[in-house]
Motif scaffolding. Structure first.
Motif, short mmCIF file in Angstrom:
data_model
loop_
_atom_site.label_atom_id
_atom_site.label_comp_id
_atom_site.label_asym_id
_atom_site.label_seq_id
_atom_site.Cartn_x
_atom_site.Cartn_y
_atom_site.Cartn_z
N GLY A 27 0.73 -1.21 0.01
CA GLY A 27 -0.13 -0.06 0.01
C GLY A 27 0.69 1.23 0.09
O GLY A 27 0.43 2.13 -0.81
N PHE A 28 1.98 1.33 0.87
CA PHE A 28 2.81 2.37 0.88
C PHE A 28 3.54 2.63 -0.50
O PHE A 28 3.55 3.63 -1.14
N VAL A 29 3.82 1.59 -1.32
CA VAL A 29 4.74 1.69 -2.59
C VAL A 29 3.56 2.26 -3.46
O VAL A 29 4.04 3.08 -4.26
N ALA A 30 2.48 1.51 -3.50
CA ALA A 30 1.60 2.07 -4.43
C ALA A 30 1.03 3.44 -4.06
O ALA A 30 0.96 4.52 -5.00
N PHE A 31 0.95 3.90 -2.76
CA PHE A 31 0.81 5.50 -2.52
C PHE A 31 1.81 6.11 -3.03
O PHE A 31 1.67 7.45 -3.56
N VAL A 32 3.18 5.83 -2.93
CA VAL A 32 4.31 6.78 -3.53
C VAL A 32 4.06 6.98 -5.01
O VAL A 32 4.33 8.08 -5.51
N VAL A 33 3.97 5.72 -5.56
CA VAL A 33 3.80 5.67 -7.16
C VAL A 33 2.70 6.83 -7.75
O VAL A 33 2.85 7.57 -8.43
N ALA A 34 1.47 6.47 -7.00
CA ALA A 34 0.49 7.12 -7.47
C ALA A 34 0.51 8.67 -7.13
O ALA A 34 0.01 9.76 -7.86
N GLY A 35 1.15 9.04 -5.83
CA GLY A 35 1.45 10.53 -5.48
C GLY A 35 2.31 11.14 -6.44
O GLY A 35 2.39 12.51 -6.89
N ALA A 36 3.47 10.39 -6.94
CA ALA A 36 4.56 10.90 -7.84
C ALA A 36 3.64 11.55 -9.18
O ALA A 36 4.00 12.45 -9.94
N VAL A 37 2.46 10.74 -9.59
CA VAL A 37 1.79 11.29 -10.53
C VAL A 37 0.59 12.15 -10.30
O VAL A 37 0.40 13.00 -10.97
N GLU A 38 -0.12 11.99 -9.60
CA GLU A 38 -1.37 12.60 -9.13
C GLU A 38 -0.93 13.79 -8.31
O GLU A 38 -1.87 14.92 -8.77
N TRP A 39 0.02 13.93 -7.48
CA TRP A 39 0.06 15.34 -6.86
C TRP A 39 0.57 16.56 -7.82
O TRP A 39 0.07 17.68 -7.76
N PRO A 40 1.46 16.50 -8.56
CA PRO A 40 1.86 17.32 -9.78
C PRO A 40 0.62 17.77 -10.72
O PRO A 40 0.42 18.98 -11.01
N LEU A 41 -0.09 16.61 -11.02
CA LEU A 41 -1.28 17.02 -12.00
C LEU A 41 -2.47 17.71 -11.08
O LEU A 41 -2.81 18.54 -11.43
N GLY A 42 -2.45 17.26 -9.89
CA GLY A 42 -3.55 17.83 -8.93
C GLY A 42 -3.09 19.46 -8.47
O GLY A 42 -4.13 20.26 -8.53
N ALA A 43 -2.00 19.74 -8.56
CA ALA A 43 -1.50 21.10 -8.28
C ALA A 43 -1.81 21.82 -9.72
O ALA A 43 -2.25 23.24 -9.53
N LEU A 44 -1.58 21.31 -10.65
CA LEU A 44 -1.89 22.12 -11.94
C LEU A 44 -3.39 22.35 -12.02
O LEU A 44 -3.85 23.45 -12.23
N VAL A 45 -4.15 21.27 -11.92
CA VAL A 45 -5.63 21.31 -11.99
C VAL A 45 -6.19 22.42 -10.60
O VAL A 45 -7.10 23.10 -10.92
N TYR A 46 -5.50 22.44 -9.49
CA TYR A 46 -6.13 23.20 -8.56
C TYR A 46 -5.80 24.65 -8.98
O TYR A 46 -6.57 25.60 -8.40
N LEU A 47 -4.85 25.03 -10.03
CA LEU A 47 -4.95 26.57 -10.26
C LEU A 47 -6.30 27.16 -10.82
O LEU A 47 -6.54 28.33 -10.83
N PHE A 48 -6.98 26.09 -11.50
CA PHE A 48 -8.19 26.45 -12.40
C PHE A 48 -9.36 26.16 -11.47
O PHE A 48 -10.38 26.64 -11.57
N ARG A 49 -9.66 24.70 -11.06
CA ARG A 49 -10.44 24.37 -10.01
C ARG A 49 -9.89 23.58 -8.92
O ARG A 49 -9.45 22.72 -8.74
#
Length: 74
Positions: A27-49
């Motif tokens: 679960g921790f390994v999957a969390f890190v992998v998903a976070g590496a992809v989703e956090w930058p994407l979420g930060a970009l989306v956060y600027l608009f929504r």
């Protein structure tokens, strides 16, 4: 020498020994992998929504880690 994190969760009732190692570690390994992809994407989306960006950034912690940890009983 590679370092592999090992997570231990004790006090569970999902198996006879009441400790889980494999589920929380994967679960921790999957969390890190998903976070590496989703956090930058979420930060970009956060600027608009804002609300949608927060939901994307919280996805690894709210969905990925709990599902994998609870799916593996050992």
């Amino acid at each position: 020498m590679a370092y592999m994190p090992v997570c231990v969760q004790c006090g569970t009732h999902s198996n006879p020994c009441r400790c889980k190692v494999l589920g929380p570690t994967l679960g921790f390994v999957a969390f890190v992998v998903a976070g590496a992809v989703e956090w930058p994407l979420g930060a970009l989306v956060y600027l608009f929504r804002h609300r949608k960006g927060r939901r994307i950034m919280s996805h690894p912690a709210n969905v990925v880690y709990p599902r994998i940890t609870s799916a593996i009983p050992i």
